[in-house]
Design a protein around this motif. Structure first.
Motif, PDB file in Angstrom:
ATOM      1  N   ASN A  53       0.846  -1.187   0.000  1.00 14.52           N
ATOM      2  CA  ASN A  53       0.000   0.000   0.000  1.00 14.52           C
ATOM      3  C   ASN A  53       0.889   1.248   0.000  1.00 14.52           C
ATOM      4  OD1 ASN A  53      -2.191  -1.640   0.090  1.00 14.52           O
ATOM      5  ND2 ASN A  53      -2.463  -1.477   2.321  1.00 14.52           N
ATOM      6  N   MET A  54       1.470   1.472  -1.076  1.00 14.12           N
ATOM      7  CA  MET A  54       2.374   2.610  -1.199  1.00 14.12           C
ATOM      8  C   MET A  54       1.763   3.610  -2.166  1.00 14.12           C
ATOM      9  SD  MET A  54       6.350   1.997  -1.541  1.00 14.12           S
ATOM     10  CE  MET A  54       7.186   3.143  -2.541  1.00 14.12           C
ATOM     11  N   LYS A  55       1.685   4.870  -1.696  1.00 10.85           N
ATOM     12  CA  LYS A  55       1.105   5.893  -2.558  1.00 10.85           C
ATOM     13  C   LYS A  55       2.234   6.670  -3.212  1.00 10.85           C
ATOM     14  CE  LYS A  55      -1.971   9.823  -2.651  1.00 10.85           C
ATOM     15  NZ  LYS A  55      -2.775  10.752  -1.877  1.00 10.85           N
ATOM     16  N   LEU A  56       2.270   6.674  -4.481  1.00 12.50           N
ATOM     17  CA  LEU A  56       3.293   7.408  -5.209  1.00 12.50           C
ATOM     18  C   LEU A  56       2.844   8.859  -5.373  1.00 12.50           C
ATOM     19  CD1 LEU A  56       4.132   4.754  -7.947  1.00 12.50           C
ATOM     20  CD2 LEU A  56       5.369   5.221  -5.834  1.00 12.50           C
ATOM     21  N   GLY A  57       3.808   9.729  -5.617  1.00  8.15           N
ATOM     22  CA  GLY A  57       3.503  11.138  -5.767  1.00  8.15           C
ATOM     23  C   GLY A  57       2.670  11.406  -6.994  1.00  8.15           C
ATOM     24  N   GLY A  58       1.969  12.489  -6.958  1.00 12.09           N
ATOM     25  CA  GLY A  58       1.133  12.869  -8.086  1.00 12.09           C
ATOM     26  C   GLY A  58       1.487  14.256  -8.568  1.00 12.09           C
ATOM     27  N   LEU A  59       0.769  14.739  -9.514  1.00  5.85           N
ATOM     28  CA  LEU A  59       1.034  16.054 -10.071  1.00  5.85           C
ATOM     29  C   LEU A  59       0.334  17.165  -9.307  1.00  5.85           C
ATOM     30  CD1 LEU A  59       0.821  15.248 -13.873  1.00  5.85           C
ATOM     31  CD2 LEU A  59       2.848  15.551 -12.471  1.00  5.85           C
ATOM     32  N   GLY A  60      -0.698  16.852  -8.585  1.00  2.53           N
ATOM     33  CA  GLY A  60      -1.458  17.884  -7.887  1.00  2.53           C
ATOM     34  C   GLY A  60      -0.951  18.114  -6.477  1.00  2.53           C
ATOM     35  N   PRO A  61      -1.529  19.092  -5.775  1.00  2.04           N
ATOM     36  CA  PRO A  61      -1.112  19.378  -4.402  1.00  2.04           C
ATOM     37  C   PRO A  61      -1.590  18.281  -3.456  1.00  2.04           C
ATOM     38  CG  PRO A  61      -2.945  20.769  -5.023  1.00  2.04           C
ATOM     39  CD  PRO A  61      -2.540  20.025  -6.251  1.00  2.04           C
ATOM     40  N   ASP A  62      -0.841  18.131  -2.340  1.00  2.00           N
ATOM     41  CA  ASP A  62      -1.178  17.147  -1.327  1.00  2.00           C
ATOM     42  C   ASP A  62      -2.000  17.870  -0.258  1.00  2.00           C
ATOM     43  OD1 ASP A  62      -1.356  14.976   0.262  1.00  2.00           O
ATOM     44  OD2 ASP A  62       0.757  14.962   0.887  1.00  2.00           O
ATOM     45  N   TYR A  63      -3.319  17.775  -0.356  1.00  5.49           N
ATOM     46  CA  TYR A  63      -4.217  18.504   0.540  1.00  5.49           C
ATOM     47  C   TYR A  63      -4.129  18.006   1.978  1.00  5.49           C
ATOM     48  CZ  TYR A  63      -6.285  20.609  -3.589  1.00  5.49           C
ATOM     49  OH  TYR A  63      -6.482  21.310  -4.746  1.00  5.49           O
ATOM     50  N   GLU A  64      -3.838  16.746   2.160  1.00  6.34           N
ATOM     51  CA  GLU A  64      -3.761  16.211   3.525  1.00  6.34           C
ATOM     52  C   GLU A  64      -2.584  16.811   4.277  1.00  6.34           C
ATOM     53  OE1 GLU A  64      -3.714  11.986   3.322  1.00  6.34           O
ATOM     54  OE2 GLU A  64      -5.528  11.891   2.111  1.00  6.34           O
ATOM     55  N   ALA A  65      -1.430  16.905   3.638  1.00  6.64           N
ATOM     56  CA  ALA A  65      -0.247  17.478   4.290  1.00  6.64           C
ATOM     57  C   ALA A  65      -0.470  18.957   4.577  1.00  6.64           C
ATOM     58  CB  ALA A  65       0.975  17.276   3.411  1.00  6.64           C
ATOM     59  N   ILE A  66      -1.151  19.656   3.656  1.00  2.00           N
ATOM     60  CA  ILE A  66      -1.414  21.081   3.852  1.00  2.00           C
ATOM     61  C   ILE A  66      -2.345  21.285   5.043  1.00  2.00           C
ATOM     62  CG2 ILE A  66      -2.518  23.107   2.820  1.00  2.00           C
ATOM     63  CD1 ILE A  66      -1.493  22.142   0.105  1.00  2.00           C
ATOM     64  N   LYS A  67      -3.361  20.435   5.207  1.00  2.00           N
ATOM     65  CA  LYS A  67      -4.286  20.554   6.337  1.00  2.00           C
ATOM     66  C   LYS A  67      -3.563  20.325   7.651  1.00  2.00           C
ATOM     67  CE  LYS A  67      -8.519  19.232   3.918  1.00  2.00           C
ATOM     68  NZ  LYS A  67      -9.564  18.214   3.765  1.00  2.00           N
ATOM     69  N   GLU A  68      -2.651  19.352   7.681  1.00  3.38           N
ATOM     70  CA  GLU A  68      -1.903  19.074   8.914  1.00  3.38           C
ATOM     71  C   GLU A  68      -1.025  20.270   9.295  1.00  3.38           C
ATOM     72  OE1 GLU A  68       0.251  15.499   8.167  1.00  3.38           O
ATOM     73  OE2 GLU A  68      -1.554  14.262   8.051  1.00  3.38           O
ATOM     74  N   LYS A  69      -0.343  20.848   8.329  1.00  3.49           N
ATOM     75  CA  LYS A  69       0.516  22.001   8.604  1.00  3.49           C
ATOM     76  C   LYS A  69      -0.301  23.199   9.061  1.00  3.49           C
ATOM     77  CE  LYS A  69       4.229  20.815   5.397  1.00  3.49           C
ATOM     78  NZ  LYS A  69       4.957  21.187   4.177  1.00  3.49           N
ATOM     79  N   LYS A  70      -1.466  23.384   8.436  1.00  5.17           N
ATOM     80  CA  LYS A  70      -2.339  24.500   8.788  1.00  5.17           C
ATOM     81  C   LYS A  70      -2.832  24.341  10.223  1.00  5.17           C
ATOM     82  CE  LYS A  70      -6.297  27.015   6.982  1.00  5.17           C
ATOM     83  NZ  LYS A  70      -7.353  27.038   5.962  1.00  5.17           N
ATOM     84  N   GLN A  71      -3.226  23.123  10.593  1.00  6.66           N
ATOM     85  CA  GLN A  71      -3.705  22.854  11.953  1.00  6.66           C
ATOM     86  C   GLN A  71      -2.589  23.086  12.969  1.00  6.66           C
ATOM     87  OE1 GLN A  71      -6.746  22.321  12.835  1.00  6.66           O
ATOM     88  NE2 GLN A  71      -6.333  21.943  14.997  1.00  6.66           N
ATOM     89  N   LYS A  72      -1.368  22.659  12.631  1.00 10.67           N
ATOM     90  CA  LYS A  72      -0.223  22.827  13.523  1.00 10.67           C
ATOM     91  C   LYS A  72       0.059  24.316  13.750  1.00 10.67           C
ATOM     92  CE  LYS A  72       4.494  21.202  14.116  1.00 10.67           C
ATOM     93  NZ  LYS A  72       5.616  20.478  13.507  1.00 10.67           N
ATOM     94  N   LEU A  73       0.034  25.124  12.683  1.00  9.08           N
ATOM     95  CA  LEU A  73       0.267  26.568  12.810  1.00  9.08           C
ATOM     96  C   LEU A  73      -0.823  27.229  13.643  1.00  9.08           C
ATOM     97  CD1 LEU A  73       1.480  27.579   9.236  1.00  9.08           C
ATOM     98  CD2 LEU A  73       2.798  27.631  11.351  1.00  9.08           C
ATOM     99  N   LYS A  74      -2.061  26.777  13.475  1.00 10.52           N
ATOM    100  CA  LYS A  74      -3.175  27.341  14.228  1.00 10.52           C
ATOM    101  C   LYS A  74      -2.992  27.070  15.720  1.00 10.52           C
ATOM    102  CE  LYS A  74      -8.213  27.354  14.298  1.00 10.52           C
ATOM    103  NZ  LYS A  74      -9.438  26.752  13.749  1.00 10.52           N
ATOM    104  N   LEU A  75      -2.582  25.853  16.085  1.00  9.03           N
ATOM    105  CA  LEU A  75      -2.343  25.511  17.482  1.00  9.03           C
ATOM    106  C   LEU A  75      -1.199  26.345  18.063  1.00  9.03           C
ATOM    107  CD1 LEU A  75      -2.751  21.625  17.391  1.00  9.03           C
ATOM    108  CD2 LEU A  75      -4.325  23.305  18.379  1.00  9.03           C
ATOM    109  N   GLN A  76      -0.143  26.552  17.269  1.00  3.43           N
ATOM    110  CA  GLN A  76       0.981  27.362  17.743  1.00  3.43           C
ATOM    111  C   GLN A  76       0.540  28.799  18.022  1.00  3.43           C
ATOM    112  OE1 GLN A  76       3.990  27.045  14.707  1.00  3.43           O
ATOM    113  NE2 GLN A  76       4.833  25.136  15.560  1.00  3.43           N
ATOM    114  N   LYS A  77      -0.278  29.381  17.138  1.00  2.00           N
ATOM    115  CA  LYS A  77      -0.754  30.745  17.336  1.00  2.00           C
ATOM    116  C   LYS A  77      -1.639  30.853  18.573  1.00  2.00           C
ATOM    117  CE  LYS A  77      -0.453  32.376  12.599  1.00  2.00           C
ATOM    118  NZ  LYS A  77      -1.176  32.901  11.446  1.00  2.00           N
ATOM    119  N   GLU A  78      -2.503  29.874  18.777  1.00 11.39           N
ATOM    120  CA  GLU A  78      -3.362  29.888  19.974  1.00 11.39           C
ATOM    121  C   GLU A  78      -2.519  29.818  21.240  1.00 11.39           C
ATOM    122  OE1 GLU A  78      -6.423  26.926  19.925  1.00 11.39           O
ATOM    123  OE2 GLU A  78      -7.081  27.490  17.901  1.00 11.39           O
TER     124      GLU A  78
END
Length: 125
Positions: free
Chosen positions: A1-26
């Motif tokens: 079960n290996m997911k290879l990279g694609g041409l589009g953006p990785d929305y899951e990684a972006i959501k995780e980073k966004k959540q992490k930044l939000k917690l840091q700001k709070e």
């Protein structure tokens, strides 16, 4: 079960980073509010003590007592007086440096021209 990279953006990684930044700001806001409530007014450092005029007077007296360097007064040597090479004097009485003769300057110029020619022959310049 290996997911290879694609041409589009990785929305899951972006959501995780966004959540992490939000917690840091709070967290930073909470710490900032806590510090603002519990600030103890820090007393400023006392101003520099004024130097008394007595100390200044002592320093000025000491400066007056320091021996000054003596100026070097050149005297004409007996040989210069006998040869007739009296150095010209400026209006304030100091001796001016002796000007080299024109012949010595020409000979020096010729020697330096030869040296430059030698360098050019060696392709250094």
């Amino acid at each position: 079960n290996m997911k290879l990279g694609g041409l589009g953006p990785d929305y899951e990684a972006i959501k995780e980073k966004k959540q992490k930044l939000k917690l840091q700001k709070e967290y930073s806001k909470q710490i900032n509010e806590y510090n603002m409530k519990n600030i103890i007014v820090v007393q400023r450092l006392p101003a520099k003590p004024q130097v008394s005029s007595v100390a200044r007077q002592k320093a000025l007296e000491y400066a007056k007592k320091i021996p000054r360097p003596k100026t070097f007064i050149t005297r004409q040597s007996d040989q210069e007086v006998k040869e007739g090479k009296v150095l010209p004097q400026a209006p304030n009485g100091t001796n001016l440096p002796q000007i080299p003769s024109l012949e010595s300057l020409r000979s020096r110029h010729e020697k330096e021209k030869e040296v430059v020619a030698a360098f050019e022959a060696l392709h250094i310049l």
